[in-house]
Scaffold this motif. Structure first.
Motif, PDB file in Angstrom:
ATOM      1  N   PHE A   1      -0.079   8.546   2.379  1.00  0.00           N
ATOM      2  CA  PHE A   1      -1.221   7.755   1.938  1.00  0.00           C
ATOM      3  C   PHE A   1      -1.858   7.031   3.117  1.00  0.00           C
ATOM      4  O   PHE A   1      -1.221   6.785   4.134  1.00  0.00           O
ATOM      5  N   GLY A   2      -3.113   6.643   2.937  1.00  0.00           N
ATOM      6  CA  GLY A   2      -3.775   5.834   3.946  1.00  0.00           C
ATOM      7  C   GLY A   2      -5.289   5.954   3.859  1.00  0.00           C
ATOM      8  O   GLY A   2      -5.816   6.878   3.217  1.00  0.00           O
ATOM      9  N   ILE A   3      -5.969   5.002   4.494  1.00  0.00           N
ATOM     10  CA  ILE A   3      -7.428   5.056   4.609  1.00  0.00           C
ATOM     11  C   ILE A   3      -7.759   4.746   6.071  1.00  0.00           C
ATOM     12  O   ILE A   3      -8.063   3.603   6.432  1.00  0.00           O
ATOM     13  N   PRO A   4      -7.679   5.770   6.933  1.00  0.00           N
ATOM     14  CA  PRO A   4      -7.891   5.542   8.370  1.00  0.00           C
ATOM     15  C   PRO A   4      -9.369   5.536   8.767  1.00  0.00           C
ATOM     16  O   PRO A   4      -9.768   6.156   9.761  1.00  0.00           O
ATOM     17  N   ALA A   5     -10.173   4.806   8.001  1.00  0.00           N
ATOM     18  CA  ALA A   5     -11.617   4.800   8.247  1.00  0.00           C
ATOM     19  C   ALA A   5     -11.957   4.211   9.610  1.00  0.00           C
ATOM     20  O   ALA A   5     -12.928   4.636  10.259  1.00  0.00           O
ATOM     21  N   ASN A   6     -11.157   3.230  10.066  1.00  0.00           N
ATOM     22  CA  ASN A   6     -11.477   2.607  11.348  1.00  0.00           C
ATOM     23  C   ASN A   6     -11.226   3.539  12.530  1.00  0.00           C
ATOM     24  O   ASN A   6     -11.696   3.288  13.640  1.00  0.00           O
ATOM     25  N   ARG A   7     -10.485   4.615  12.326  1.00  0.00           N
ATOM     26  CA  ARG A   7     -10.291   5.616  13.375  1.00  0.00           C
ATOM     27  C   ARG A   7     -11.528   6.492  13.549  1.00  0.00           C
ATOM     28  O   ARG A   7     -11.670   7.203  14.542  1.00  0.00           O
ATOM     29  N   LEU A   8     -12.409   6.447  12.544  1.00  0.00           N
ATOM     30  CA  LEU A   8     -13.645   7.226  12.591  1.00  0.00           C
ATOM     31  C   LEU A   8     -14.876   6.346  12.807  1.00  0.00           C
ATOM     32  O   LEU A   8     -15.998   6.851  12.851  1.00  0.00           O
ATOM     33  N   GLY A   9     -14.653   5.044  12.897  1.00  0.00           N
ATOM     34  CA  GLY A   9     -15.781   4.132  13.047  1.00  0.00           C
ATOM     35  C   GLY A   9     -16.555   3.929  11.760  1.00  0.00           C
ATOM     36  O   GLY A   9     -17.750   3.625  11.792  1.00  0.00           O
TER      37      GLY A   9
ATOM     38  N   LEU B   1      -6.913  -3.404  -7.676  1.00  0.00           N
ATOM     39  CA  LEU B   1      -5.631  -2.739  -7.927  1.00  0.00           C
ATOM     40  C   LEU B   1      -4.480  -3.407  -7.173  1.00  0.00           C
ATOM     41  O   LEU B   1      -3.413  -3.666  -7.756  1.00  0.00           O
ATOM     42  N   ILE B   2      -4.662  -3.692  -5.878  1.00  0.00           N
ATOM     43  CA  ILE B   2      -3.522  -4.133  -5.062  1.00  0.00           C
ATOM     44  C   ILE B   2      -3.737  -5.481  -4.373  1.00  0.00           C
ATOM     45  O   ILE B   2      -2.836  -5.967  -3.685  1.00  0.00           O
ATOM     46  N   GLY B   3      -4.914  -6.096  -4.553  1.00  0.00           N
ATOM     47  CA  GLY B   3      -5.163  -7.390  -3.947  1.00  0.00           C
ATOM     48  C   GLY B   3      -5.796  -7.279  -2.565  1.00  0.00           C
ATOM     49  O   GLY B   3      -5.761  -6.227  -1.919  1.00  0.00           O
ATOM     50  N   SER B   4      -6.352  -8.388  -2.106  1.00  0.00           N
ATOM     51  CA  SER B   4      -7.096  -8.375  -0.844  1.00  0.00           C
ATOM     52  C   SER B   4      -6.179  -8.234   0.371  1.00  0.00           C
ATOM     53  O   SER B   4      -6.528  -7.554   1.346  1.00  0.00           O
ATOM     54  N   ALA B   5      -5.000  -8.852   0.340  1.00  0.00           N
ATOM     55  CA  ALA B   5      -4.113  -8.799   1.502  1.00  0.00           C
ATOM     56  C   ALA B   5      -3.631  -7.371   1.764  1.00  0.00           C
ATOM     57  O   ALA B   5      -3.662  -6.880   2.902  1.00  0.00           O
ATOM     58  N   ALA B   6      -3.179  -6.692   0.711  1.00  0.00           N
ATOM     59  CA  ALA B   6      -2.692  -5.316   0.886  1.00  0.00           C
ATOM     60  C   ALA B   6      -3.831  -4.378   1.260  1.00  0.00           C
ATOM     61  O   ALA B   6      -3.650  -3.458   2.070  1.00  0.00           O
ATOM     62  N   THR B   7      -5.015  -4.617   0.700  1.00  0.00           N
ATOM     63  CA  THR B   7      -6.176  -3.795   1.055  1.00  0.00           C
ATOM     64  C   THR B   7      -6.499  -3.941   2.534  1.00  0.00           C
ATOM     65  O   THR B   7      -6.726  -2.950   3.249  1.00  0.00           O
ATOM     66  N   LEU B   8      -6.528  -5.173   3.023  1.00  0.00           N
ATOM     67  CA  LEU B   8      -6.822  -5.387   4.444  1.00  0.00           C
ATOM     68  C   LEU B   8      -5.736  -4.800   5.345  1.00  0.00           C
ATOM     69  O   LEU B   8      -6.043  -4.254   6.413  1.00  0.00           O
ATOM     70  N   GLU B   9      -4.497  -4.885   4.934  1.00  0.00           N
ATOM     71  CA  GLU B   9      -3.414  -4.294   5.732  1.00  0.00           C
ATOM     72  C   GLU B   9      -3.643  -2.799   5.901  1.00  0.00           C
ATOM     73  O   GLU B   9      -3.509  -2.259   7.012  1.00  0.00           O
ATOM     74  N   ILE B  10      -3.998  -2.123   4.805  1.00  0.00           N
ATOM     75  CA  ILE B  10      -4.245  -0.680   4.859  1.00  0.00           C
ATOM     76  C   ILE B  10      -5.436  -0.364   5.765  1.00  0.00           C
ATOM     77  O   ILE B  10      -5.388   0.548   6.609  1.00  0.00           O
ATOM     78  N   LEU B  11      -6.510  -1.132   5.619  1.00  0.00           N
ATOM     79  CA  LEU B  11      -7.739  -0.842   6.354  1.00  0.00           C
ATOM     80  C   LEU B  11      -7.645  -1.237   7.824  1.00  0.00           C
ATOM     81  O   LEU B  11      -8.149  -0.517   8.704  1.00  0.00           O
ATOM     82  N   LEU B  12      -7.030  -2.374   8.132  1.00  0.00           N
ATOM     83  CA  LEU B  12      -6.983  -2.846   9.511  1.00  0.00           C
ATOM     84  C   LEU B  12      -6.015  -2.038  10.363  1.00  0.00           C
ATOM     85  O   LEU B  12      -6.293  -1.764  11.536  1.00  0.00           O
ATOM     86  N   GLU B  13      -4.883  -1.635   9.792  1.00  0.00           N
ATOM     87  CA  GLU B  13      -3.948  -0.804  10.545  1.00  0.00           C
ATOM     88  C   GLU B  13      -4.420   0.642  10.614  1.00  0.00           C
ATOM     89  O   GLU B  13      -4.174   1.331  11.599  1.00  0.00           O
TER      90      GLU B  13
END
Length: 257
Positions: free
Chosen positions: A129-137, A151-163
Motif C-alpha cells: 500500500f501507499g500513495i507516493p504522490a510526492n515522488r512524482l511532484g 477513514l483514518i484521520g489526519s495524522a495517519a493521512t499525513l504520515e502516508i503522504l509525507l513519507e
C-alpha cells in the motif's frame, strides 16, 4: 473492456479491474467504464453485495502514469481530469449496495483510494500500500484527501503522504486502511465468504445502515423524518420473514421488500 462485471445467483456482483499487464492502472476510459458499471448496479435491486478486485494478482497501481502527458499536461487540464475521475469513482463511494474490496498485490495511489471507498477491505498478507504522490511532484485533490481523512484521520493521512512510502498489509491494518488480512491463497475465499454473509442478510437493512452511517458523518442535525426512518424496517416483508424464520429456527430467505 477493462472493467468486467460478473454476477452469481445469490446477488453477489464482481467488478473486476482487468488490465493485468499494467497492474490494473486506470486509464480515462477505465474510469468511465467503472462509473458506468456502478451506475448500472446502483439501479439494480437484485444486487446484494459488490466485490471489487483486480486481475492478475494485483488490485490497482493507480492511474496510468504513461498517460499523464495526455491527460494532465497542465494545472487546468489536471483539475478537469480530477473532477471527472472523482465524479466517476464517487459512484462506488455513494453506492447503496454493500461493497467489499479484495486486495492482492499493489494497492497504491488511486488504487488505494478506490479500495478505501469500499465498506469492507480484505487484503492478502503480501499486498502493498501507499500513495507516493510526492515522488512524482503531485498533490491530491481536497475531495481525495477528505475521503482518506474520514477513514483514518489526519495524522495517519499525513504520515502516508509525507513519507510517500510503500508499506505492508500489517501496517495498513494498524492505520485502519483495511479491515482484515488473509493469507494470499485464501484472500479471495475470505472476501467472497464475507459477500455471501452480506448477501444472505436483509438487503433493505444493509442499504439503510449504509445510508444512516454516511448521514452521521454530516454535522447537520437529523430531521424529524430522518429520525423516524430507522423504524421503516418494521413495515417490510423482510421483517416479517425474518421474525417467522427466527421462531422456526430456520434461516430466512429475504426478498428485498
Amino acid at each position: 473492456m477493462t472493467i468486467r462485471v460478473d454476477r452469481d445467483s445469490a446477488g453477489i456482483v464482481t467488478v473486476l479491474l482487468d488490465r493485468p499487464e499494467k497492474r490494473n492502472a486506470f486509464t480515462l476510459d477505465m474510469y468511465r467504464q467503472f462509473g458506468d458499471a456502478f451506475s448500472g448496479l446502483d439501479a439494480d435491486d437484485s444486487v446484494r453485495c459488490i466485490v471489487v478486485r483486480g486481475a492478475g494478482g494485483a488490485f490497482c497501481a493507480g492511474s496510468d502514469i504513461g498517460r499523464f502527458e495526455d491527460d494532465r499536461s497542465d494545472g487546468e487540464q489536471a483539475m478537469e481530469y480530477a473532477q471527472l475521475t472523482l465524479d466517476l469513482t464517487d459512484k462506488l463511494k455513494f453506492s447503496r449496495h454493500p461493497t467489499v474490496a479484495c486486495i492482492e498485490g499493489p494497492c497504491v495511489g488511486g488504487g488505494l483510494e478506490i479500495a478505501a471507498l469500499c465498506d469492507i477491505r480484505i487484503a492478502a498478507r503480501s499486498a502493498r500500500f501507499g500513495i507516493p504522490a510526492n515522488r512524482l511532484g503531485l498533490t491530491l485533490d481536497y475531495r481525495e484527501l477528505a475521503d482518506l481523512v474520514a477513514l483514518i484521520g489526519s495524522a495517519a493521512t499525513l504520515e502516508i503522504l509525507l513519507e510517500g512510502a510503500i508499506f505492508d498489509a500489517q501496517l495498513a491494518l494498524q492505520k485502519g486502511l483495511i479491515t482484515r488480512i488473509a493469507d494470499d491463497d485464501e484472500v479471495a475465499t475470505h472476501a467472497y465468504d464475507t459477500a455471501k454473509r452480506i448477501a444472505a442478510a436483509a438487503p433493505l437493512v444493509n442499504r439503510w445502515h449504509k445510508k444512516f452511517v454516511r448521514r452521521l458523518q454530516s454535522e447537520e442535525p437529523l430531521t424529524r423524518q430522518e429520525q423516524h426512518e430507522p423504524y421503516a424496517c418494521f413495515d417490510t416483508q423482510d421483517y416479517q420473514l425474518g421474525q417467522a424464520a427466527f421462531l422456526r429456527k430456520e434461516k430466512p430467505v429475504f426478498v428485498g421488500r
